[in-house]
Write a protein that holds these residues in place. Structure first.
Motif, mmCIF file in Angstrom:
data_model
loop_
_atom_site.group_PDB
_atom_site.id
_atom_site.type_symbol
_atom_site.label_atom_id
_atom_site.label_comp_id
_atom_site.label_asym_id
_atom_site.label_seq_id
_atom_site.Cartn_x
_atom_site.Cartn_y
_atom_site.Cartn_z
ATOM 1 N N ARG A 48 28.959 18.330 28.978
ATOM 2 C CA ARG A 48 28.499 18.866 27.702
ATOM 3 C C ARG A 48 27.907 17.958 26.964
ATOM 4 N NH1 ARG A 48 33.645 20.745 24.836
ATOM 5 N NH2 ARG A 48 34.380 18.784 25.810
ATOM 6 N N HIS A 49 27.077 18.421 26.024
ATOM 7 C CA HIS A 49 26.140 17.609 25.131
ATOM 8 C C HIS A 49 25.866 18.331 23.862
ATOM 9 C CE1 HIS A 49 22.623 15.531 23.708
ATOM 10 N NE2 HIS A 49 22.898 14.533 24.522
ATOM 11 N N VAL A 50 25.775 17.698 22.784
ATOM 12 C CA VAL A 50 25.631 18.484 21.549
ATOM 13 C C VAL A 50 24.379 19.258 21.461
ATOM 14 C CG1 VAL A 50 27.044 16.437 20.195
ATOM 15 C CG2 VAL A 50 24.422 16.228 20.364
ATOM 16 N N SER A 51 23.344 18.874 22.174
ATOM 17 C CA SER A 51 22.056 19.621 21.830
ATOM 18 C C SER A 51 21.438 19.867 23.458
ATOM 19 C CB SER A 51 21.094 18.911 21.245
ATOM 20 O OG SER A 51 20.783 17.693 21.869
ATOM 21 N N LEU A 52 21.841 19.277 24.357
ATOM 22 C CA LEU A 52 21.374 19.669 25.802
ATOM 23 C C LEU A 52 22.161 20.571 26.723
ATOM 24 C CD1 LEU A 52 20.174 15.891 26.679
ATOM 25 C CD2 LEU A 52 18.553 17.857 25.867
ATOM 26 N N ASN A 53 21.755 21.259 27.870
ATOM 27 C CA ASN A 53 22.150 22.051 28.597
ATOM 28 C C ASN A 53 22.096 21.305 29.877
ATOM 29 O OD1 ASN A 53 22.510 24.263 27.050
ATOM 30 N ND2 ASN A 53 20.418 24.844 27.327
ATOM 31 N N VAL A 54 23.328 21.604 30.692
ATOM 32 C CA VAL A 54 23.203 20.852 32.148
ATOM 33 C C VAL A 54 22.147 20.898 32.901
ATOM 34 C CG1 VAL A 54 25.829 20.462 31.860
ATOM 35 C CG2 VAL A 54 24.761 22.501 32.922
ATOM 36 N N THR A 55 21.474 22.231 32.642
ATOM 37 C CA THR A 55 19.974 22.505 33.494
ATOM 38 C C THR A 55 18.924 21.722 32.631
ATOM 39 O OG1 THR A 55 19.886 24.495 31.905
ATOM 40 C CG2 THR A 55 20.863 24.994 34.122
ATOM 41 N N ASP A 56 18.982 21.030 31.989
ATOM 42 C CA ASP A 56 17.815 20.252 31.318
ATOM 43 C C ASP A 56 17.892 18.966 32.089
ATOM 44 O OD1 ASP A 56 17.619 22.315 29.392
ATOM 45 O OD2 ASP A 56 18.840 21.254 28.031
ATOM 46 N N ILE A 57 16.693 18.572 32.686
ATOM 47 C CA ILE A 57 16.259 17.539 33.170
ATOM 48 C C ILE A 57 17.055 16.012 32.229
ATOM 49 C CG2 ILE A 57 13.914 17.106 32.340
ATOM 50 C CD1 ILE A 57 13.416 15.599 35.084
ATOM 51 N N ASP A 58 16.679 16.044 31.002
ATOM 52 C CA ASP A 58 16.967 15.243 30.047
ATOM 53 C C ASP A 58 18.705 14.759 30.070
ATOM 54 O OD1 ASP A 58 14.417 14.684 29.463
ATOM 55 O OD2 ASP A 58 14.518 15.753 27.422
ATOM 56 N N PHE A 59 19.342 15.820 30.318
ATOM 57 C CA PHE A 59 20.697 15.749 30.434
ATOM 58 C C PHE A 59 21.202 14.651 31.637
ATOM 59 C CE2 PHE A 59 25.256 16.568 31.939
ATOM 60 C CZ PHE A 59 25.945 16.589 30.964
ATOM 61 N N TRP A 60 20.256 14.703 32.665
ATOM 62 C CA TRP A 60 20.723 13.719 33.877
ATOM 63 C C TRP A 60 19.873 12.488 33.996
ATOM 64 C CZ3 TRP A 60 25.021 15.413 36.001
ATOM 65 C CH2 TRP A 60 25.356 16.659 35.942
ATOM 66 N N GLN A 61 19.284 12.204 32.833
ATOM 67 C CA GLN A 61 18.484 11.018 32.798
ATOM 68 C C GLN A 61 19.372 9.768 32.533
ATOM 69 O OE1 GLN A 61 15.273 10.579 34.087
ATOM 70 N NE2 GLN A 61 15.775 12.767 34.628
ATOM 71 N N PHE A 62 20.260 9.392 33.485
ATOM 72 C CA PHE A 62 21.149 8.160 32.654
ATOM 73 C C PHE A 62 21.694 7.936 34.172
ATOM 74 C CE2 PHE A 62 23.961 12.094 33.734
ATOM 75 C CZ PHE A 62 25.065 11.490 34.180
ATOM 76 N N SER A 63 22.143 6.311 34.085
ATOM 77 C CA SER A 63 22.535 5.827 35.356
ATOM 78 C C SER A 63 23.820 4.917 34.655
ATOM 79 C CB SER A 63 21.467 4.778 35.867
ATOM 80 O OG SER A 63 21.286 3.812 34.921
ATOM 81 N N VAL A 64 24.257 3.934 35.554
ATOM 82 C CA VAL A 64 25.360 3.135 34.978
ATOM 83 C C VAL A 64 25.080 2.419 33.690
ATOM 84 C CG1 VAL A 64 26.339 2.745 37.234
ATOM 85 C CG2 VAL A 64 24.702 1.177 36.252
ATOM 86 N N ASN A 65 23.628 2.361 33.258
ATOM 87 C CA ASN A 65 23.242 1.624 32.098
ATOM 88 C C ASN A 65 23.744 2.362 30.825
ATOM 89 O OD1 ASN A 65 21.376 -0.550 30.817
ATOM 90 N ND2 ASN A 65 20.672 1.499 29.812
ATOM 91 N N GLU A 66 23.642 3.526 30.822
ATOM 92 C CA GLU A 66 23.874 4.623 29.801
ATOM 93 C C GLU A 66 25.342 4.695 29.540
ATOM 94 O OE1 GLU A 66 19.634 4.518 30.149
ATOM 95 O OE2 GLU A 66 21.334 5.196 31.840
#
Length: 417
Positions: free
Chosen positions: A138-156
């Motif tokens: 879950r995210h305050v503004s993004l949906n799990v279908t948004d590419i931006d939701f998944w732009q993370f790795s161990v760094n974030e």
């Protein structure tokens, strides 16, 4: 009149919400009835609070919101069922590894699961989750279908999830520090936090790393190497067709594994064999019933980008940030290469526990890690020569092989309330 209208609207909204929740519960219960009739073990169908309640442990559900807007569900066992004395402080945070969730600490049952065992030793135990698994979608503004939701790795995860979780626990418990037990990725993201977020190491009394991840140069698991490299090779295609999530809970891989491994014979043969291929063989360590249960919660999901980071880490001899390529690195880091994490920033007292038979974070990489940390108070090698990576979460030998060492240092860095 306006007051009455507002009351009516409020009551209507509450009624609609309760109807929605109860309807969802009806669907969930109906699905469970069907799966139970098909032979799925009950524990594989339960979430954290349900599992703990089944065995007489009371747990709480808490919500953490990260600085960049991810909403994480974490859990707390205030007092273990077998704890007969006062609670020790500070609180303890227990963090899972890659593709896992908080549920992994319960899957082997109350005699072996570390969440049960640590809380039974009278610690105020908090069990975390990170973005991308089924407790962090879950995210305050993004949906799990948004590419931006998944732009993370161990760094974030290290930069945002760990600090937010630690701050929440300290505020909720009015503690100045907590003790941190991190498994695999849950250890690596601790080192990233210390490198990237000044002052957060000072909030930790002791860090206990269970096969903690850093560089992965010597990873011996052929299966994991091939799988990670395939994700890296196909990342552009996956992005093009809109697939940003890797091996999600409820996806094809997890559903097939849960269906096949619910059968006791298949779990004890085929599924056990797959587990040995992923890591290394350790006969008589993980109970067949545990295998039947764990596939209900594994894999828990992460981002494709995170898997690609692991693929990159197989081919470098340092512990470094995500590699965007020469042009991307210049844009992100103002350097042609990604910066290495500053392990010397981990000033917290550190205990590292690892096994000789670990094919995922093997001894040479653990030795490299400890040689770069400034405050290692013990590097403990498990006496069992076959102890491997998977054993940490699922072995029936946990209470014998690693729990005494964990409790030794939790006790040393704790006080009675």
């Amino acid at each position: 009149m306006l007051f009455k209208t507002n009351i009516f609207v409020l009551c209507f909204l509450i009624n609609e919400y309760l109807h929605h929740v109860l309807s969802q519960n009806d669907v969930i219960n109906e699905e469970r009835k069907i799966k139970l009739a098909q032979g799925y073990p009950l524990d594989s169908l339960l979430n954290f609070t349900e599992l703990t309640a089944e065995y007489g442990y009371r747990s709480e559900e808490h919500t953490v919101i990260t600085e960049d807007g991810y909403i994480l569900t974490i859990f707390r066992i205030v007092k273990g069922k077998r704890c007969l004395g006062p609670i020790r402080r500070p609180p303890v945070l227990l963090m899972h590894g890659l593709l896992l969730s908080s549920d992994c600490w319960l899957d082997s049952g109350p005699d072996s699961g570390l969440a049960y065992l640590i809380s039974d030793a009278c610690y105020d135990l908090w069990v975390g989750n990170v973005r991308g698994n089924y407790y962090g979608k879950r995210h305050v503004s993004l949906n799990v279908t948004d590419i931006d939701f998944w732009q993370f790795s161990v760094n974030e995860i290290g930069k945002y999830d760990m600090p937010a979780t630690i701050d929440y626990i300290l505020k909720h418990t009015s503690s100045k520090k907590l003790n941190y037990v991190g498994y695999s990725q849950g250890g690596g993201t601790f080192f990233i936090m210390c490198s990237e977020r000044e002052g957060y190491c000072d909030k930790i009394g002791v860090f206990i790393g269970l096969e903690p991840d850093s560089r992965n140069t010597n990873t011996k698991s052929i299966f994991c190497r091939i799988a990670a490299e395939l994700y890296q090779d196909f990342q552009p295609l996956l992005t093009e067709i809109g697939l940003y999530e890797a091996v999600p809970w409820g996806g094809v891989v997890q559903q097939i594994a849960a269906f096949l491994c619910k059968d006791y014979v298949i779990a004890d043969t085929f599924c056990r064999g797959v587990m040995y291929i992923i890591d290394s063989p350790h006969p008589n360590s993980v109970e067949t019933e545990t295998i039947r249960v764990l596939v209900g919660h594994f894999p828990a999901g992460t981002s494709v980008k995170n898997i690609v980071w692991y693929s990159q880490s197989l081919n470098v001899d340092v512990f470094q940030n995500y590699d965007y390529g020469t042009a991307g690195n210049m844009e992100m880091y103002n350097s042609t290469k990604p910066p290495a994490y500053n392990l010397s920033a981990t000033t917290t007292p550190v205990v590292v526990i690892n096994g000789r038979n670990d094919f995922l974070t093997p001894p040479p990489d653990e030795e490299w890690l400890t040689s770069h940390l400034p405050n290692v108070i013990e590097h403990y090698i498990v006496e069992d020569p076959l102890w491997n990576h998977v054993d940490v979460a699922y072995s029936k030998l946990t209470s014998k092989n690693i729990l005494p060492k964990i409790l030794q240092y939790l006790y040393e860095y704790s006080d009675v309330i």
